[in-house]
Design a protein around this motif. Structure first.
Motif, mmCIF file in Angstrom:
data_model
loop_
_atom_site.group_PDB
_atom_site.id
_atom_site.type_symbol
_atom_site.label_atom_id
_atom_site.label_comp_id
_atom_site.label_asym_id
_atom_site.label_seq_id
_atom_site.Cartn_x
_atom_site.Cartn_y
_atom_site.Cartn_z
ATOM 1 N N ASP A 1 63.416 21.383 27.115
ATOM 2 C CA ASP A 1 62.358 22.375 26.947
ATOM 3 C C ASP A 1 61.152 22.007 27.811
ATOM 4 O O ASP A 1 61.218 21.095 28.641
ATOM 5 N N PHE A 2 60.079 22.686 27.614
ATOM 6 C CA PHE A 2 58.848 22.488 28.369
ATOM 7 C C PHE A 2 58.362 21.039 28.334
ATOM 8 O O PHE A 2 57.724 20.562 29.264
ATOM 9 N N TYR A 3 58.653 20.319 27.269
ATOM 10 C CA TYR A 3 58.129 18.975 27.056
ATOM 11 C C TYR A 3 59.046 17.867 27.564
ATOM 12 O O TYR A 3 58.856 16.700 27.229
ATOM 13 N N LEU B 1 57.591 23.215 21.053
ATOM 14 C CA LEU B 1 58.460 22.054 21.202
ATOM 15 C C LEU B 1 59.731 22.398 20.429
ATOM 16 O O LEU B 1 59.659 22.785 19.261
ATOM 17 N N ILE B 2 60.865 22.328 21.080
ATOM 18 C CA ILE B 2 62.133 22.697 20.443
ATOM 19 C C ILE B 2 62.725 21.465 19.771
ATOM 20 O O ILE B 2 62.903 20.426 20.399
ATOM 21 N N GLY B 3 63.015 21.594 18.491
ATOM 22 C CA GLY B 3 63.500 20.475 17.693
ATOM 23 C C GLY B 3 64.948 20.120 17.953
ATOM 24 O O GLY B 3 65.657 20.792 18.710
ATOM 25 N N HIS B 4 65.378 19.026 17.308
ATOM 26 C CA HIS B 4 66.774 18.584 17.418
ATOM 27 C C HIS B 4 67.724 19.712 17.017
ATOM 28 O O HIS B 4 68.743 19.922 17.658
ATOM 29 N N THR C 1 64.721 25.164 15.453
ATOM 30 C CA THR C 1 63.442 24.696 14.939
ATOM 31 C C THR C 1 62.429 24.624 16.077
ATOM 32 O O THR C 1 62.633 23.913 17.054
ATOM 33 N N LEU C 2 61.364 25.397 15.939
ATOM 34 C CA LEU C 2 60.302 25.419 16.947
ATOM 35 C C LEU C 2 59.023 24.869 16.331
ATOM 36 O O LEU C 2 58.667 25.211 15.205
ATOM 37 N N TRP D 1 48.828 20.347 22.331
ATOM 38 C CA TRP D 1 47.790 20.307 23.352
ATOM 39 C C TRP D 1 48.251 19.352 24.430
ATOM 40 O O TRP D 1 48.849 18.317 24.132
ATOM 41 N N ILE D 2 48.006 19.689 25.694
ATOM 42 C CA ILE D 2 48.500 18.873 26.791
ATOM 43 C C ILE D 2 47.377 18.506 27.758
ATOM 44 O O ILE D 2 46.374 19.205 27.867
#
Length: 161
Positions: free
Chosen positions: A74-76, A143-146, A150-151, A156-157
């Motif tokens: 994902d984005f992270y 943030l996409i979980g395991h 789950t989102l 904050w970045i």
């Protein structure tokens, strides 16, 4: 520790993607087991590291910082995930800002990331103020979980300059 056994601190702790744990430790044994898990994650799994946060004037531990480089789709991905857990009296813009100003730059290099993300829910007014003052911006990306369904939001970045 006055962080993990304080029910009023719980809403400020980031337990996203932590297998259902909320980090509440009602007993000394609960805290000891949590610390054992943190040490295994660091020494054996190389998953994350936890640092103690100390108020040098008071001579007391006031919280912990967890940091790791996230591998995901994902984005992270390749983003440093920062978890800052503080005792109730230290959940202030001044304290959080001081801590962020000390750790952000070295963490880029120590954890091999060019972006650091941390969570601050909408009610964490002091934390959000400190993040803004230290150059963090609100991310709209979850943030996409395991479990892929789950989102997690409210991240904050900050990007390495």
């Amino acid at each position: 520790m006055s962080v993990y056994n304080d029910k009023f601190v719980l809403p400020f702790l980031n337990s996203d993607n932590c297998h259902g744990s909320n980090f509440y430790c009602a007993t000394k044994e609960d805290m000891e087991n949590t610390i054992k898990y943190w040490l295994i994650e660091y020494h054996e799994n190389r998953g994350f590291v936890r640092f103690s946060v100390v108020d040098k004037k008071a001579g007391t531990v006031i919280g912990t910082i967890e940091m790791f480089q996230r591998k995901s789709e994902d984005f992270y991905n390749d983003c440093g995930i920062l978890r800052l857990d503080l005792a109730r009296d230290y959940e202030s813009s001044e304290w959080i800002g001081d801590i962020l100003s000390l750790i952000t730059e070295p963490f880029y290099d120590w954890f091999g990331c060019s972006v650091i993300a941390t969570k601050a829910a909408v009610y964490a007014i002091e934390r959000i103020e400190a993040l803004k003052k230290n150059g963090f911006i609100k991310s709209e990306e979850p943030l996409i979980g395991h479990q892929r369904n789950t989102l997690y939001y409210d991240y904050w970045i900050i990007q390495k300059s």
